[in-house]
Write a protein that holds these residues in place. Sequence first.
Motif, PDB file in Angstrom:
ATOM      1  N   ARG A  36      -4.409   6.405   2.315  1.00  0.00           N
ATOM      2  CA  ARG A  36      -3.854   5.400   1.411  1.00  0.00           C
ATOM      3  C   ARG A  36      -4.239   5.829  -0.002  1.00  0.00           C
ATOM      4  O   ARG A  36      -5.388   6.170  -0.263  1.00  0.00           O
ATOM      5  N   VAL A  37      -3.257   5.833  -0.921  1.00  0.00           N
ATOM      6  CA  VAL A  37      -3.526   6.231  -2.302  1.00  0.00           C
ATOM      7  C   VAL A  37      -3.296   5.097  -3.304  1.00  0.00           C
ATOM      8  O   VAL A  37      -3.592   5.254  -4.487  1.00  0.00           O
ATOM      9  N   TRP A  38      -2.770   3.979  -2.830  1.00  0.00           N
ATOM     10  CA  TRP A  38      -2.574   2.826  -3.724  1.00  0.00           C
ATOM     11  C   TRP A  38      -2.812   1.567  -2.932  1.00  0.00           C
ATOM     12  O   TRP A  38      -2.333   1.478  -1.812  1.00  0.00           O
ATOM     13  N   PRO A  39      -3.543   0.627  -3.449  1.00  0.00           N
ATOM     14  CA  PRO A  39      -4.138   0.544  -4.772  1.00  0.00           C
ATOM     15  C   PRO A  39      -5.319   1.508  -4.925  1.00  0.00           C
ATOM     16  O   PRO A  39      -5.958   1.870  -3.946  1.00  0.00           O
ATOM     17  N   LEU A  40      -5.544   1.894  -6.166  1.00  0.00           N
ATOM     18  CA  LEU A  40      -6.547   2.917  -6.452  1.00  0.00           C
ATOM     19  C   LEU A  40      -7.945   2.540  -5.969  1.00  0.00           C
ATOM     20  O   LEU A  40      -8.715   3.414  -5.563  1.00  0.00           O
ATOM     21  N   ASP A  41      -8.291   1.257  -5.998  1.00  0.00           N
ATOM     22  CA  ASP A  41      -9.631   0.854  -5.578  1.00  0.00           C
ATOM     23  C   ASP A  41      -9.802   0.883  -4.056  1.00  0.00           C
ATOM     24  O   ASP A  41     -10.903   0.691  -3.547  1.00  0.00           O
ATOM     25  N   ASN A  67       0.862  -1.177   0.000  1.00  0.00           N
ATOM     26  CA  ASN A  67       0.000   0.000   0.000  1.00  0.00           C
ATOM     27  C   ASN A  67       0.899   1.227   0.000  1.00  0.00           C
ATOM     28  O   ASN A  67       1.944   1.242   0.652  1.00  0.00           O
ATOM     29  N   ILE A  68       0.501   2.257  -0.738  1.00  0.00           N
ATOM     30  CA  ILE A  68       1.242   3.517  -0.738  1.00  0.00           C
ATOM     31  C   ILE A  68       0.419   4.536   0.040  1.00  0.00           C
ATOM     32  O   ILE A  68      -0.774   4.707  -0.198  1.00  0.00           O
ATOM     33  N   LEU A  69       1.097   5.191   0.993  1.00  0.00           N
ATOM     34  CA  LEU A  69       0.436   6.112   1.909  1.00  0.00           C
ATOM     35  C   LEU A  69       0.971   7.521   1.737  1.00  0.00           C
ATOM     36  O   LEU A  69       2.140   7.707   1.410  1.00  0.00           O
ATOM     37  N   ILE A  70       0.118   8.505   1.980  1.00  0.00           N
ATOM     38  CA  ILE A  70       0.567   9.895   2.079  1.00  0.00           C
ATOM     39  C   ILE A  70       0.679  10.194   3.566  1.00  0.00           C
ATOM     40  O   ILE A  70      -0.244   9.926   4.346  1.00  0.00           O
ATOM     41  N   THR A  71       1.841  10.731   3.959  1.00  0.00           N
ATOM     42  CA  THR A  71       2.069  11.056   5.365  1.00  0.00           C
ATOM     43  C   THR A  71       2.400  12.536   5.507  1.00  0.00           C
ATOM     44  O   THR A  71       2.827  13.174   4.544  1.00  0.00           O
TER      45      THR A  71
END
Length: 154
Positions: free
Chosen positions: A141-146, A50-54
């Motif tokens: 969380r920005v990934w996965p898009l769904d 998972n890709i997160l923005i912090t």
Amino acid sequence: MTFIRFVGKTCGFFGYVLQYACVTHCTFEYIGDFVMCSGPSMEPTLESNNILITEHITPRLQRLRRGDIVIAKSPSNPRQNICKRIVGLPGDRVKAHFPRRSQIVPKGHVWLEGDNSSNSADSRIYGPVPQGLIRSRVICRVWPLDKITSLTDF
């Protein structure tokens, strides 16, 4: 004359590149960045890759709250970052793993635990974590898009 113009344009180009690099560095160092989560300790909330923005502002101002998901330096391996949830703040009584009794979180520390308690090395193993090791707070969380979702209560 064309050589001088070429050098001038080249210096101007590298000046812009340097400016953008400085702005990017300051943004990622002091405001926020992207983090890829790995490992099962935060499942089912977060999964591997998972890709997160912090954001980095809340930890610097010591405005962290119980329930926040944070990225911190691992107390047992400083080369590794960990992603855990804040379960206890200074003064809170928490259940420690070793020894099997409750413990009060000391001033300047937090108690971090993974959401997947059966598969998480966290404060139950290494105890309270100094707030200075907390690098950032997870916003979304920005990934996965769904599975894009906010992970904070503003």
